[in-house]
Scaffold this active site. Structure first.
Site, PDB file in Angstrom:
ATOM      1  N   GLN A 104     -67.674   6.537 127.592  1.00  0.00           N
ATOM      2  CA  GLN A 104     -67.222   7.786 128.218  1.00  0.00           C
ATOM      3  C   GLN A 104     -68.136   8.965 127.888  1.00  0.00           C
ATOM      4  O   GLN A 104     -68.064   9.998 128.550  1.00  0.00           O
ATOM      5  CB  GLN A 104     -65.792   8.121 127.758  1.00  0.00           C
ATOM      6  CG  GLN A 104     -64.728   7.167 128.278  1.00  0.00           C
ATOM      7  CD  GLN A 104     -64.496   7.276 129.778  1.00  0.00           C
ATOM      8  OE1 GLN A 104     -64.832   8.271 130.412  1.00  0.00           O
ATOM      9  NE2 GLN A 104     -63.917   6.237 130.354  1.00  0.00           N
ATOM     10  N   CYS A 147     -57.885  -0.024 132.624  1.00  0.00           N
ATOM     11  CA  CYS A 147     -58.166  -1.332 132.048  1.00  0.00           C
ATOM     12  C   CYS A 147     -56.933  -1.971 131.444  1.00  0.00           C
ATOM     13  O   CYS A 147     -56.869  -3.171 131.280  1.00  0.00           O
ATOM     14  CB  CYS A 147     -59.234  -1.198 130.978  1.00  0.00           C
ATOM     15  SG  CYS A 147     -60.513  -0.047 131.454  1.00  0.00           S
ATOM     16  N   THR A 191     -80.401 -14.165 135.165  1.00  0.00           N
ATOM     17  CA  THR A 191     -81.251 -13.355 136.034  1.00  0.00           C
ATOM     18  C   THR A 191     -80.752 -11.918 136.058  1.00  0.00           C
ATOM     19  O   THR A 191     -79.557 -11.674 136.232  1.00  0.00           O
ATOM     20  CB  THR A 191     -81.238 -13.934 137.461  1.00  0.00           C
ATOM     21  OG1 THR A 191     -81.712 -15.270 137.386  1.00  0.00           O
ATOM     22  CG2 THR A 191     -82.102 -13.125 138.406  1.00  0.00           C
TER      23      THR A 191
HETATM   24  C1  LIG Z   1     -64.632   1.765 131.017  1.00  0.00           C
HETATM   25  C2  LIG Z   1     -64.733   1.526 129.564  1.00  0.00           C
HETATM   26  C3  LIG Z   1     -65.097   0.275 129.044  1.00  0.00           C
HETATM   27  C4  LIG Z   1     -65.315  -0.926 129.921  1.00  0.00           C
HETATM   28  O1  LIG Z   1     -66.460  -0.763 130.716  1.00  0.00           O
HETATM   29  P1  LIG Z   1     -66.800  -1.784 131.893  1.00  0.00           P
HETATM   30  O2  LIG Z   1     -68.200  -1.477 132.244  1.00  0.00           O
HETATM   31  O3  LIG Z   1     -65.827  -1.448 132.997  1.00  0.00           O
HETATM   32  O4  LIG Z   1     -66.610  -3.153 131.373  1.00  0.00           O
HETATM   33  C5  LIG Z   1     -65.222   0.155 127.669  1.00  0.00           C
HETATM   34  N1  LIG Z   1     -65.001   1.184 126.852  1.00  0.00           N
HETATM   35  C6  LIG Z   1     -64.653   2.405 127.299  1.00  0.00           C
HETATM   36  C7  LIG Z   1     -64.454   3.521 126.344  1.00  0.00           C
HETATM   37  C8  LIG Z   1     -64.500   2.619 128.669  1.00  0.00           C
HETATM   38  O5  LIG Z   1     -64.154   3.824 129.116  1.00  0.00           O
END
Ligand SMILES: *Cc1c(COP(=O)(O)O)cnc(C)c1O
Length: 382
Positions: free
Chosen positions: A181, A328, A242
């Site tokens: 973030q 998530c 790849t």
């Molecule tokens: C979005 C997020 C993830 C996961 O990232 P992805 O690229 O979607 O796998 C992990 N950690 C934090 C703090 C996030 O905001």
């Protein structure tokens, strides 16, 4: 203005138009495999990947040789945690992390604990911050790694990263930081913060989905990882497969744009966010979750004094895209582990909403969001 207004930039961001244009040739004309080392198609692809690696390394003050490309921050977190636990198994078996980490870290730690790795999960105070004295006391002779995120994805709270890096270094422990973030939003420097491993992702900074990176320190100390995906030896043997050349090219461009606009954009975000919070808190009695400490300029997590949090979110979502906690974990019905760790009751957690702003957020959208939120919350309270 497009309704519902998008205020969920912490979940994902639209791809910047310039980024899309930069990516397009790599789907068609310049489609080479970056590992094809004997012909021009391969050379072109490899060169484009090198440019992206340089752009992203510059963004976090690293060397380009220290960046690995992955499928996203989730994979980067897995590679850092599992890779260290396996590579340093003869040195120890203890990892320290924090209750407010993303599930990519917490679930991976839980999986490692089933394989004999001991995990200490540090609590946080009501502001969402860990106690650094407790961190220091938690370090054992067998401690391999401290995993602490840069900034929280639900509240925007910024952790004491430089102090944590200093503690890790003094104790000869590695420091892994999930900076997904923070990178591209605020200044991140792996040198001054003594970060040994750092994860971030393209789609949180106006790049494409499915593309991430892991920074792995090369000197003072040189960090070793056990690869988690084998086959072909790409990315110095640490992550075979790849390379996603169009994605990586877009990721690099997004990083370069972020470096350019970061300072002005952060100031604009903070100004929008502060206006939003001031107006809404005054009209509804909402409280800012994690409003005390330093936090990201683009996030506002508000707890509303409404009787039914679920119906509030449904009503808000008709006119604006906001979420309760992180995308998530929203597949699971359990209330936010982040707000729970900060001591909120289940009812307070259910009445909390995350608003996150971004580069495409306009004045008109902000005004609309303020008016609609106040109207909806007042209806819910009536
Ligand atoms: C979005 C997020 C993830 C996961 O990232 P992805 O690229 O979607 O796998 C992990 N950690 C934090 C703090 C996030 O905001």
């Amino acid at each position: 203005m497009q309704v519902p207004v998008y205020l969920d930039y912490c979940s994902t961001t639209p791809v910047d138009e310039t980024v899309v244009q930069t990516m397009l040739p790599f789907f068609t004309k310049q489609f080479g495999n970056a590992a094809s080392s004997t012909h021009a198609y391969g050379w072109q692809a490899a060169e484009a990947v090198t440019v992206a690696r340089e752009q992203l390394a510059a963004l976090i003050h690293a060397e380009k040789e220290e960046l690995l490309f992955t499928s996203g921050a989730t994979e980067s977190c897995n590679l850092a945690l599992r890779g260290v636990a396996e590579a340093y198994a003869s040195k120890g078996n203890h990892i320290i992390t924090c209750a407010t980490e993303h599930k990519a870290v917490l679930d991976t730690c839980a999986a490692l604990s089933k394989k004999g790795i001991e995990i200490t999960v540090l609590p946080v105070d009501k502001n969402g911050l860990p106690d650094l004295e407790l961190l220091q006391q938690s370090i054992r002779p067998t401690t391999l790694l401290i995993a602490m995120m840069y900034a929280n994805n639900e509240t925007g709270v910024i952790n004491p990263i430089e102090q944590t890096g200093a503690i890790a270094k003094q104790n000869g422990v590695l420091f892994f930081c999930d900076a997904t973030q923070a990178v591209g939003k605020i200044s991140v420097n792996v040198q001054t913060a003594n970060i040994d491993l750092l994860a971030f992702s393209a789609h949180k900074l106006y790049g494409p989905k499915g593309c991430g990176a892991l920074y792995v320190r090369r000197k003072n100390p040189r960090v070793v990882l056990k690869e988690q995906i084998s086959g072909g030896g790409h990315e110095r043997g640490l992550r075979s497969g790849t390379l996603n050349v169009p994605g990586i090219v877009g990721f690099g461009k997004a990083g370069a744009i972020a470096a350019e606009v970061m300072t002005t954009e952060a100031a604009r975000m903070q100004q929008l966010r502060d206006r939003f919070e001031t107006a809404i808190c005054a009209a509804t009695g909402a409280i800012v979750n994690g409003g005390g400490p330093q936090r990201l300029p683009q996030v506002s997590n508000l707890c509303f004094p409404v009787p039914n949090g679920a119906s509030l979110l449904t009503a808000l979502n008709r006119v604006m895209a906001v979420s309760a906690g992180s995308a998530c974990t929203s597949a699971q019905p359990a209330p936010s582990h982040v707000l729970k760790a900060m001591g909120l009751t289940d009812a307070q957690i259910k009445s909390s909403v995350r608003f996150s702003f971004g580069r495409m957020t306009t004045e008109e959208e902000l005004q609309f969001a303020i008016e609609q939120t106040i109207r909806i919350v007042q209806e819910q309270m009536a």
